[in-house]
Enzyme design. Structure first.
Site, mmCIF file in Angstrom:
data_model
loop_
_atom_site.group_PDB
_atom_site.id
_atom_site.type_symbol
_atom_site.label_atom_id
_atom_site.label_comp_id
_atom_site.label_asym_id
_atom_site.label_seq_id
_atom_site.Cartn_x
_atom_site.Cartn_y
_atom_site.Cartn_z
ATOM 1 N N CYS B 146 38.751 37.935 33.152
ATOM 2 C CA CYS B 146 39.472 39.194 33.412
ATOM 3 C C CYS B 146 40.325 39.636 32.228
ATOM 4 O O CYS B 146 40.541 40.832 32.028
ATOM 5 C CB CYS B 146 40.355 39.056 34.654
ATOM 6 S SG CYS B 146 41.421 37.611 34.654
ATOM 7 N N HIS B 239 46.283 43.483 33.841
ATOM 8 C CA HIS B 239 46.688 42.617 32.736
ATOM 9 C C HIS B 239 47.079 43.503 31.560
ATOM 10 O O HIS B 239 46.263 44.290 31.068
ATOM 11 C CB HIS B 239 45.540 41.695 32.323
ATOM 12 C CG HIS B 239 45.238 40.619 33.332
ATOM 13 N ND1 HIS B 239 46.024 40.376 34.440
ATOM 14 C CD2 HIS B 239 44.235 39.683 33.391
ATOM 15 C CE1 HIS B 239 45.518 39.358 35.125
ATOM 16 N NE2 HIS B 239 44.428 38.928 34.516
#
Lengths: 351, 351, 351, 351
Positions: B146, B239
């Protein structure tokens, strides 16, 4: 030794309150005056309503205006906002007060020392020049931006040993660094803001002055290239910094760790009251330091720069680590008080 | 075109639920099966109790074991934990299923493509080799970690235009990246953890494969040096990554911005259902992107990598910026589904 | 039906922005004007820099002063701070505008209706009296405090069926309720503040007016005793309320659930655009509603009051439950817009 | 007096670590043994890796199994999970150890005292009966659920003075109350969960036993009706409780404040090491107590129940206030250690 009378300019805010608390506990000082603006005339107990605990002996102090003629003190700490500091601090210096300021207003003045006591105590020699230049009886000494301190301390240790060419900083800064009302909860709950107005230029410039060399009455900035990205995170105390450095020579990683762990300066040699035994502590645990757990680490709370995740990076002579420092203590009140202690111990201030 | 029957392996967790939700809304797929472990035999509605909303038409699906003989599907998505993926995915590939996996188990296998559809669709050619090598009727295609996705997308745009020598990443990752129970609140409330076990090596290695060149049936990794420091922050989705790159040549900053903003790939050309019009958006505002505000930015929610704070760094040919990507969508389910759409549109899968 | 021209007074803040967004999507309205103070003369796009997304068609609207002579609108929504509302709203009403206000300034005026459209649409009859009393061409209609709405909706349902003697509220309120800069992060990160200045008296008084009976041109307050403790919590949207009630008669708990679940009012009958099918939803799951998961629950986002944990308390005729409502939508902009829709549908406003 | 040897059963978790820390600083005890399960054989330093600081003298203690034959101790503190406590604690009592337990396993046994030292020290007389009943050389004494303590302390003060008929509690509990890994960050960041499994029945039942009267060798529960709604909030230490009580007679509000502020018990009279001078402190400030600021309030950190917002409610003889107590200290380890001190001071334990 009698305790010196200390005044705190702009002392009714969050950082001011911390100054009062630290000074009240310090064997060399006592709080003689606190100045404010909207709170003038109130007692400290009234001015601080609802936030934390005021030392018993300071509760009845009356908040004074920031006017030199109203203040009886041996030394003056300033945590004024920069705009106010620009006008008020020179007035106090002119009136004969030694002023230790954590405001940014005068940090870049060529004859004003920008001090981290473990790093560049010799820069205090600028004081004489400053007084002469400006025809002041007193003087101004500044301490760095809260983010600079945790960054420049390990840089100094590494520079002395290996030479230093470059440093890159990514900071994750606590909300307290912006003042009590500086960061709305709507802005930061469950969020990160990848920008802090005006911060990065300070973090890029200040280390070059602090690590610079005093030569012929002026400071020659260190020849280091610095990059910085400063972010705000939902943490309360403690600026976490991810740092990458390029050294001038290759170094063994264990040697680097040892170099950081054993770094000390004049405050340690003089055993100043606010000096931790070791200003840098390197964690072995892979997941430390962490702001909530480690901002107060060690023997003198908030004064130790903790380092972790030390390792080689993937370019030659590049190394990575994280550092953490308490932004209000090592990054403001604590370093200012340690600087004052250094002035006393080196007889630049007589008590 | 009829909607393909999709199975989700390990689909009862937080990411699995997101696959079900995205597939149910996708014009090319329908959810035909969900597998689990402790929940086998329950309906999805029972297995998901209390967390979010299940598409009406999936509520009565019975959770099945991850056994190829029990599954009737045209395509299989896997969000199994890596240890389970290691055993289960090859079993499905052998049994003839096309497996799109966001698990790390097979990402480094030389004959398994590691795909970001906008970047390296040509790596899908490895599928034929893989099937031949392993004597499988089906195959495995993987998608990256990710954190890798939000990193490698702008790297690709820059590499194609200017050449790329080095990239440094400091990530501030959301807690959802560790799974629903992965990060205890005691660990992260008001805190940052400067370490994520096993993460950095993935972020350092995967981009080299993704950006690599397919040559004579194998992938030659891109010759880029990468450093990474991965941290966990108290954010929920998205993120945030602070990135510094060294390009092969000097570039005008406006040209760099344009290069990022106009980057597109095959999914855009083919107008795949899950492809945003522009996979990268560069913010002009100085304080964006922010995880809570921008993880869902744009026309296809969670699929756009937003970039901000683009500027020159202080070393020659070095540039700094931040990127943000939705770790569960662009970083997992969304990229896997987009990969499946690409397989269909390029006729590697027939519906 | 043509879309009515709506002005939003004080519309450059966080709630104002929400009005603009909801009105732009509403089939019965279009945003014709937004007023502000420090932002006058800027476009909305400039005034809102950096926070959320403005509907495309509103970006170039110029922020106007809150002066009736400058505004061309069929209806005026006010989210002014109360001190400004006190002066500005009557000026607009006098100038002939229908003013729907979520400010507290005029909620307690005897001839100003305090409306929750599902509960007391008949109170709108006060408008005629108000216009006559004050010799106004326009009028003011108010909507309640954000905490009141999630409280009074289930109270109404229970009162109608069983009679209601007493209600105790403990609220856990989101920071957005205090405005964008209202709650500093230093105050609330990892913390709860058990006090909100001025809130409890509103929550105690407003339901008595809302649930009161219109009689001979004035509202006879409902004879209910109410206690309230309001707290601020580190949540973003959605006020969670723990409620205990004493009914006039004993009631079967399943019957109580049914009574809440099936409660509807005039907006449902008239199928107003902002009316959810059912204004109250009772969760069966033991741990719902939760602010982060459920503030947007249901068919009309932010307009449904969700209820959970319904059970008998340990005193006769006492029942406990929790309720959750979106404080900015159901608690402010949404209820105001629904009230405007009601005015139109009941021909008190002609479009 | 020599320091007694204390063992901590289940002492390698978060609460166990706190026991070790508090005992190491306590003048009457020293840590002689710590038991665990998965960590048996490791040193404490190894078992605790990465979380907080272990007292120097305890670092090399070896973690032992929870087996009476392996333990050399004068007194045993148990913070075992309830299921383990159910089996292990009786084994230790039978083997002659005095067991002070904060587990719920035996709190409801009729011959096991459930002690808050300031409230019901006379219940310790049950020990003799218990030993006789069960033919044990040792015994078990329990302390209440962490939420009960901050609730029952003010109840006791009020009951003694005015009589008490009813109490309603709404708790806002810190995540640490669920153990280190008990509350995933995904569940609680920016959220509140209005339910804690199994908690409310404890909070409703325990006060009735604690406030009950010892009569003919058994405890007659106090005749108080209690309602409770327990919620989990994103706070770290300190359970905040909103309490409403119905007294038996009307009381002047200043008198109520005085009654709470001056409440003391046997631990204060005996000046036990862990007893604060005043177990209840009433804040005058309108917005206190707050968990992050006040969980550690006063002379003995974590042992004072702070109260605020004291006021009349709107029904006759009803009063409202909030209380805050440190859930791991006053709510667990601290009350257990204070109970042990009480046993020693009243010669039920000889050192």
């Amino acid at each position: 030794m009698r305790r010196m009378k200390a005044a705190v300019l702009g002392g009714t805010g969050m950082v001011g309150q911390l100054y009062v608390d630290l000074l009240a506990k310090n064997p060399w000082f006592k709080v003689a005056a606190v100045t404010g603006r909207s709170n003038v005339g109130k007692t400290l107990a009234e001015a601080y309503v609802g936030r934390g605990n005021i030392p018993e002996e300071c509760k009845d102090l009356e908040v004074l205006p920031s006017d030199p003629s109203k203040i009886d003190a041996d030394i003056v700490f300033s945590c004024l906002p920069s705009s106010a500091a620009r006008e008020v601090e020179p007035r106090f210096a002119k009136a004969g007060f030694p002023v230790i300021s954590d405001a940014s207003a005068h940090r870049t003045w060529p004859d004003v020392p920008l001090i981290v006591p473990e790093i560049n105590p010799e820069h205090l020699e600028l004081i004489d020049l400053q007084k002469k230049n400006r025809n002041w009886d007193g003087f101004i000494v500044t301490t760095p931006n809260c983010t600079t301190v945790g960054f420049v301390m390990p840089l100094k240790a590494l520079m002395d040993k290996y030479g230093l060419r470059y440093a890159n900083l990514v900071s994750m800064q606590a909300v307290s660094g912006a003042g009590y009302s500086g960061v709305p909860s709507m802005a930061i709950l469950g969020n990160i803001i990848p920008y802090i107005d005006g911060e990065e230029s300070k973090v890029v410039e200040e280390p070059r002055k602090i690590l610079g060399r005093l030569k012929d009455g002026s400071i020659e900035p260190a020849e280091i290239i610095i990059d910085a990205t400063c972010t705000r995170t939902p943490t309360i105390y403690g600026h976490l910094e991810v740092i990458q450095v390029e050294l001038s020579e290759d170094a063994d990683i264990d040697d680097v760790r040892e170099t950081l762990n054993t770094f000390t300066g004049l405050p340690q040699m003089l055993e100043l009251p606010s000096a931790p035994k070791r200003p840098i502590h390197v964690f072995e645990e892979p997941d430390r330091p962490q702001p909530r757990l480690d901002a107060d680490f060690g023997d003198v709370k908030g004064m130790i720069v903790t380092v972790g995740r030390l390792r080689r990076a993937n370019r030659p002579r590049h190394y990575s680590f994280v550092s953490l420092s308490h932004n209000l203590i090592r990054g403001a009140a604590g370093t200012a008080i340690l600087t004052a202690e250094l002035l006393i111990a080196t007889r630049r201030l007589s008590s």
